[in-house]
Design a protein around this motif. Structure first.
Motif, PDB file in Angstrom:
ATOM      1  N   ARG A   1      50.773   3.188  16.371  1.00 32.89           N
ATOM      2  CA  ARG A   1      50.039   3.578  17.582  1.00 32.89           C
ATOM      3  C   ARG A   1      48.528   3.601  17.304  1.00 32.89           C
ATOM      4  NH1 ARG A   1      54.690   6.785  17.025  1.00 32.89           N
ATOM      5  NH2 ARG A   1      56.174   6.430  18.726  1.00 32.89           N
TER       6      ARG A   1
ATOM      7  N   VAL B   1      54.525   1.632  21.155  1.00 35.54           N
ATOM      8  CA  VAL B   1      54.003   1.197  19.858  1.00 35.54           C
ATOM      9  C   VAL B   1      53.612  -0.277  19.897  1.00 35.54           C
ATOM     10  CG1 VAL B   1      55.427   2.877  18.623  1.00 35.54           C
ATOM     11  CG2 VAL B   1      56.317   0.575  19.035  1.00 35.54           C
TER      12      VAL B   1
ATOM     13  N   ASN C   1      51.420  -0.244  22.713  1.00 31.44           N
ATOM     14  CA  ASN C   1      50.564   0.938  22.662  1.00 31.44           C
ATOM     15  C   ASN C   1      49.246   0.656  23.383  1.00 31.44           C
ATOM     16  OD1 ASN C   1      48.455   2.779  20.689  1.00 31.44           O
ATOM     17  ND2 ASN C   1      50.326   3.763  21.430  1.00 31.44           N
TER      18      ASN C   1
END
Length: 269
Positions: free
Chosen positions: A125, A134, A150
């Motif tokens: 992240r 992510v 992310n």
């Protein structure tokens, strides 16, 4: 398109809470495909009614597709893919159905669902450690660029859905081609200064340029530790998610404030 857009807006506003149609906090199977087999959570139904869809409702093409979804599906998803190998290559209709419809459809569905599952569970992240989604090289390869998740949740209005448009991101490249020939326009993107501000303020330290070695070493995987491994994951604890009626903001005021301050400082220098 209309239903997907509604659910996707709901997913971003109430990401990884009970207001999210495919809440990853309920486990891999649920967010991958189980959410399509369950009754919707009451919060999903209630909050879904509040999502503003007026822009979609005013788009004649979206509403045409919504109205004639089933005949369009039969024509575009089944008949044409089957007809091409039948007519041009003399393929048997049964083989054509199994490969050009079922096999293709299963592959594309699971590739799409990886964005909801793997790209919410296994990765790093670098832009916002407070968001569950992510960065996943594996999902980006499978989906032609949709695995930089992310970033996408940190800047959901950026057409690239990633910081870089040229690194395993064929979707962004295609949009840029459409922009070049005039079929796409007014592309929105986060400025480099805003991205840097967000990385410095909320990133987990794993960014490829601005991260630190200590955080980069805090990575684990099932099997070989390789970026394309779908279980590639940070050892940092995933963030908690709290359902709020107003949902998550489209952008963070702190990012905009820092950007304004930096611009003001540059203009007075």
């Amino acid at each position: 398109m209309f239903i997907w857009c509604r659910d996707h807006r709901l997913h971003h506003r109430y990401s990884d809470t009970d207001g999210d149609p495919h809440n990853s906090k309920r486990g891999f199977f649920f967010c991958h495909m189980g959410w399509l087999m369950h009754k919707k959570h009451p919060y999903v139904i209630e909050l879904g009614r509040r999502i503003d869809m007026s822009d979609m409702q005013s788009d004649w093409m979206v509403m045409f597709q919504k109205k004639y979804y089933y005949p369009l599906y039969l024509l575009l998803a089944i008949f044409i893919p089957m007809y091409v190998p039948l007519y041009f290559f003399g393929e048997h209709w049964w083989h054509s159905l199994l490969v050009c419809y079922f096999l293709r459809y299963v592959f594309s569905l699971h590739g799409t669902w990886f964005v909801n599952s793997i790209a919410h569970l296994y990765g790093t992240r670098p832009y916002d450690k407070n968001l569950q989604p992510v960065e996943s090289w594996f999902v980006s390869v499978v989906t032609l660029g949709e695995g930089w998740h992310n970033y996408h949740h940190a800047f959901p209005w950026d057409y690239k859905a990633a910081e870089l448009s040229y690194f395993i991101n064929h979707s962004a490249t295609f949009i840029e081609f459409l922009d070049m020939i005039g079929l796409a326009y007014d592309l929105k993107t986060a400025s480099p200064a805003m991205v840097l501000n967000r990385i410095a303020r909320t990133g987990d330290g794993s960014h490829y340029l601005l991260g630190d070695e200590e955080t980069r070493k805090a990575v684990t995987a099932w099997g070989p530790l390789h970026p394309l491994n779908p279980t590639y994951n940070s050892t940092l604890q995933p963030p908690s998610a709290v359902l709020k009626p107003e949902g998550l903001p489209l952008f963070h005021e702190k990012d905009v404030l820092k950007l304004k301050i930096s611009r003001r400082s540059a203009s007075t220098a």
